[in-house]
Each structure stands twice: as C-alpha cells, then as structure tokens.
Design an enzyme around this catalytic site. Structure first.
Site, short mmCIF file in Angstrom:
data_model
loop_
_atom_site.label_atom_id
_atom_site.label_comp_id
_atom_site.label_asym_id
_atom_site.label_seq_id
_atom_site.Cartn_x
_atom_site.Cartn_y
_atom_site.Cartn_z
N THR A 10 1.08 -1.47 58.00
CA THR A 10 1.38 -1.24 56.54
C THR A 10 1.58 -0.02 56.18
O THR A 10 2.22 0.35 55.26
CB THR A 10 0.49 -2.15 55.88
N THR A 48 -15.46 -5.57 62.34
CA THR A 48 -14.48 -6.78 62.27
C THR A 48 -13.80 -7.08 61.07
O THR A 48 -14.30 -6.49 60.07
CB THR A 48 -15.67 -8.14 62.39
N ASP A 104 -4.72 -6.10 61.51
CA ASP A 104 -5.01 -7.40 62.13
C ASP A 104 -5.82 -7.09 63.43
O ASP A 104 -6.75 -7.82 63.47
CB ASP A 104 -3.82 -7.89 62.34
N1 ASP Z 1 0.30 -7.08 60.18
C1 ASP Z 1 -0.13 -5.85 59.87
C2 ASP Z 1 -0.74 -5.40 60.87
O1 ASP Z 1 -1.73 -5.46 61.43
C3 ASP Z 1 -0.87 -5.57 58.62
C4 ASP Z 1 -1.43 -4.40 58.35
O2 ASP Z 1 -0.94 -3.48 58.79
O3 ASP Z 1 -2.42 -4.46 58.07
O4 ASP Z 1 0.00 -4.38 61.60
#
Ligand code: ASP
Length: 333
Positions: free
Chosen positions: A22, A175, A99
C-alpha cells in the site's frame, strides 16, 4: 534498477527498496484506482526527505509484490540485493506490504549474518498519496533511523527492524495485530528499540550491536521450507493431527499451543508426538519429551528460523539444538 534521486556532500547514503504494498500507491485521478508511483520521483512525492543530508537511492521490484503473495524466493532476492549493495550504503529501508512484513523481517534477520547496518522495514495502512496517509511519517522516520550513527560513525541500530506508527521494533519479534489502525505491529515480548516523538529516542540497552565492528556481511540464502504449523484447538481430531505431524512432506512442525505452552494431554496426542519424534521430525514449541521449545519466539520468527536452519544443514539434531539458541535476538535469554 537503482535510481539516484538525491546527491549531496553526503554524510550517509540510504537505499530504499520498494517491494510493493500500500505505501507506494497513489490514486490515479483519471479512474480513481490505486497505482504504484514511480520511486525515481520519490523526492517529489515526499519532499521531507530532502531535509536529510544524505544520498537516497531507490530500487523498485519488478513486478511489485503484494505482500500476501510473498514467497521465500522474494526473501532470497531481497537478501541478495542488500548483500550486493552492502558496501555502497549506510543503511537500507525496505518498503513492504504489512500482511507478511513480520515474516520477511524475521527471515532477513537470519539470512543477513554479521549485519552491521540498519535494515528498516516499513509500510503503511493508507497509500502515500492519500491526505491522511501514515506512509510519509513511516518512510521519513525509517530513513532517519537507517542513517543514524553514533559518534564513532557506527550505525545506531545495526539490526533488521520494523518501523511503524512511531515505534521501531526488532523485526524478528514482530507480529501484525491490526488491519484497521495505524499501530499495526507489536513485539509482544520486547520493548521497542526506539520511539519517535519530538525526537527519536533509542533504547540502547536492548539494541544488538557487535562487540567488535568490521566483520563482513554473510548472506545465507539457503532455505528449506518443509515446515507445517499445527494450531491446537478444542475439537481437533487425531486424523488431522496425524496428517500434519506425520506427513511425508514435513521435516518440521511448529505446534501452536494455548498461551502457557499447554496442549492436549490425551494419550493419542502424546503418542502421535512420539511417533513423529521417532521418525526424526523436528517438533517445535512444546516443552515435552522430544519437542524443542521455541520459548517466547513468535510463530513468524520460528518459521523463518526453521527455514534458515534446515536450509543450512540436513542434520535434524543440529537444527533442534540451534532452534533453542538465541541467534538474532528472537528469544529472551
Ligand atoms: N495487502 C497489502 C500487502 O500486504 C496490504 C499492505 O500493503 O499493507 O501488501
């Protein structure tokens, strides 16, 4: 591809590695969809970075990886980039989706042996192109931390760390706890390495620093991923436990027990553990006969440690003995 974005009579030089996630997104005004921004333009996006008297280069993964798609091959690529560029920079900032950031940080902490420079992972909950983004503060502070040195010119934090929401945490203790709020990460069993308020306050008592500086970085890319995680819950059946514990494809099983380390005390469970132990499997976490204790390590860290140790040796007895050792600050002594 390395982009030179700012050069000055530099005191420090930092490589920002954008892997995806993100943080590097902005809204395309044409269709309101999120698109990654061009990191060679990072100074335009985040002019606050100009204030640092350091050289900042960037490297962008191609293709970008949403971190829910991260595979160990990506850790090898990342470790390789840092290894090849290690002498050219004083510190590294890795922009990564939230993630699986804790898994990547844990893996890098084991794969980068003899690390004497900061590797700071960060990301954001809102894209950097949004008005209320947390990405700018996270990025700017991560760069400040990655370039911070002591009076002798040594890195203040020569560790793999995660910076998020004003806290710097040891990477292999983290975590992800929250997908909604800005404070997405915790290190449940270790206080922050640093906290950012008006200034950044470093907790020098717990930051790991070498006794003697000057050893070369050794990148350890080998990983053996034949690990399963067995999460204990009421109602789990002998068949399910047996499939996981005795499966031909697993060399090691991490057993996630109830908080205090207690698991099922029934005979069928203890017997299955024994059969798996007799087969030579590496069983992590429970403090029972034949089972190696991961003490207070996180699941993310234990998984990455097993990948790393099993990649380094075929000898399960050696892997078990190393698993109980504190290698990179991942368990409390
Ligand atoms: N789904 C995205 C990722 O983990 C969410 C984020 O960037 O925090 O890459």
């Amino acid at each position: 591809m390395i982009d030179n974005t700012l050069k000055s009579q530099d005191k420090s030089s930092i490589l920002i590695i954008y892997t995806g996630g993100t943080i590097g997104m902005r809204e395309d005004p044409a269709d309101q969809t999120l698109k990654p921004f061009d990191f060679s333009q990072i100074m335009e996006e985040v002019p606050e970075l100009r204030k640092f008297a350091c050289r900042i280069d960037s490297y962008t993964f191609d293709p970008l990886i949403d971190s829910s798609d991260v595979e160990p091959a990506m850790w090898q690529e990342l470790a390789g980039i840092i290894g090849r560029r290690y002498d050219d920079y004083d510190g590294f900032v890795v922009l990564h989706g939230t993630d699986t950031m804790s898994f990547t940080a844990s893996a890098l902490s084991f794969m980068l042996d003899g690390l004497e420079k900061p590797v700071v992972l960060t990301g954001s909950q809102l894209p950097i192109g949004r008005p209320r983004t947390d990405g700018k503060e996270n990025l700017v502070s991560a760069v400040e931390i990655a370039s911070a040195k002591d009076a002798d010119g040594h890195a203040l934090v020569p560790e793999v760390a995660v910076y998020f929401d004003a806290r710097l945490l040891r990477g292999n203790r983290t975590t992800k706890v929250n997908a909604e709020h800005f404070d997405a990460f915790r290190s449940p069993n270790l206080p922050p390495l640093a906290e950012a308020g008006i200034s950044i306050r470093y907790n020098m008592g717990i930051i790991r620093r070498p006794d003697r500086w000057g050893s070369p970085l050794k990148v350890m890319p080998e990983l053996d991923t034949r690990v399963s995680i067995l999460k204990i819950h009421p109602g789990i059946t002998p068949q399910v436990v047996s499939n996981i514990l005795l499966g031909a494809e697993t060399r090691a099983v991490i057993i996630e027990t109830y908080g205090s380390g207690n698991a099922i005390s029934k005979d069928w469970f203890i017997n299955l553990l024994k059969v798996a132990g007799d087969m030579g499997k590496i069983l992590g976490r429970l403090k029972e006969a034949g089972v190696v204790s991961g003490r207070d390590s996180t699941t993310e860290s234990m998984l990455a440690k097993l990948f790393h140790l099993m990649g380094a040796s075929r000898d399960n007895a050696w892997v078990k003995s190393k698993l109980e050792e504190n290698l990179k600050g991942e368990i409390s002594e």
